[in-house]
Design an enzyme around this catalytic site. Structure first.
Site, PDB file in Angstrom:
ATOM      1  N   SER A  33      53.628 -45.998  28.239  1.00  0.00           N
ATOM      2  CA  SER A  33      54.344 -45.333  29.320  1.00  0.00           C
ATOM      3  C   SER A  33      54.711 -43.901  28.907  1.00  0.00           C
ATOM      4  CB  SER A  33      55.566 -46.166  29.703  1.00  0.00           C
ATOM      5  OG  SER A  33      56.037 -45.830  30.983  1.00  0.00           O
TER       6      SER A  33
ATOM      7  N   ASP B 280      72.496 -38.253  29.781  1.00  0.00           N
ATOM      8  CA  ASP B 280      72.607 -37.033  30.588  1.00  0.00           C
ATOM      9  C   ASP B 280      71.330 -36.205  30.538  1.00  0.00           C
ATOM     10  OD1 ASP B 280      75.153 -37.678  31.378  1.00  0.00           O
ATOM     11  OD2 ASP B 280      76.146 -36.443  29.858  1.00  0.00           O
TER      12      ASP B 280
ATOM     13  N   HIS C 192      53.492 -53.851  33.801  1.00  0.00           N
ATOM     14  CA  HIS C 192      53.666 -52.646  32.974  1.00  0.00           C
ATOM     15  C   HIS C 192      53.881 -52.977  31.503  1.00  0.00           C
ATOM     16  CE1 HIS C 192      54.417 -48.465  32.290  1.00  0.00           C
ATOM     17  NE2 HIS C 192      55.695 -48.631  31.987  1.00  0.00           N
TER      18      HIS C 192
END
Length: 254
Positions: free
Chosen positions: A85, A176, A235
């Site tokens: 990924s 963040d 996946h």
């Protein structure tokens, strides 16, 4: 940047494994241990993940350079590289920008194209968790379930929780920064980049990340690419179909 990693095996040939978004080296320990019977395996925490350092920059250019630096720091000669990924995108970017630093490349369930941003719900869920109010992982799971209904996905995500000696929880991932850079994480490779090194793409037939129409794009970047699609896998091919996955990987590397 000095990346955290796990080293397994004593083979003469090295294999470096890169996890995906919100993951860590722990996700690949089972596969890594099996492959370490034949290879010296390095399972790496990418920046802003696991126990690796945090940074305000989170781009494939930066992560590819992290990998190049890791190879040089540990004096690894022409390793095989495998990425899943986001880790697959890092591996692809690395392969076309540092073609002299690796032998073979394995990309797991990702194509070199841009994808629509699709982790919004997960990111909102993770940001919604009030860590000050979390006393147990069950507390965090309950809060996250309002955004992520799938238990398996929540269990995977909550592996990123860290509890210190005072029993206070914090995130291992740099939440963040990942949130701010999610569009960059979804971007594709530049069209001018390519390599003729041997490359294997392994996709899950039940996953939408590699579709038949992506084969042309894959071959444009990697003319010597081989594509294998695993029946009944999504996946997380290496977790869902480990025996089939390992058989494909080992055949390619040999």
């Amino acid at each position: 940047m000095e990346l955290n990693y796990k080293e397994l095996g004593e083979g003469s040939k090295s294999l470096i494994i890169l996890h995906g978004l919100f993951g860590s080296s722990d996700n690949w320990l089972t596969i890594g241990r099996k492959l370490s019977e034949e290879y010296k395996v390095y399972i790496v925490d990418q920046r802003n993940h696991g126990d690796s350092p945090h940074s305000d920059e989170h781009s494939y250019k930066a992560m590819a350079q992290d990998l190049a630096d890791f190879i040089k720091q540990h004096k690894i000669e022409n390793p095989h590289i495998m990425g899943h990924s986001m880790g697959g995108k890092t591996a692809m970017y690395f392969a076309v920008t540092h073609p002299d630093l690796f032998d073979k490349l394995i990309v797991v369930d990702i194509a070199p194209k841009a994808y629509p941003v699709h982790h919004d719900q997960i990111l909102e869920g993770l940001k919604s968790i009030d860590l000050d109010a979390v006393k147990t992982r069950s507390d965090a799971d309950k809060q996250l379930s309002e955004y992520v209904p799938e238990l398996g996905v929540r269990q995977f995500l909550l592996k990123n929780l860290n509890r210190d000696a005072k029993k206070q929880y914090s995130w291992k991932i740099n939440l963040d920064v990942l949130d701010k850079n999610i569009e960059q994480i979804s971007e594709g490779l530049e069209k001018r980049l390519a390599t003729e090194k041997p490359v294997l793409f392994v996709g899950g037939k039940n996953s939408y990340y590699i579709k038949e129409e992506d084969y042309i794009t894959i071959n444009n970047f990697f003319p010597n690419a081989k594509i294998e699609m695993v029946e009944g896998a999504g996946h997380w091919i290496h977790a869902e179909k480990p025996e089939e996955f390992l058989s494909i990987i080992e055949d390619f590397l040999r």
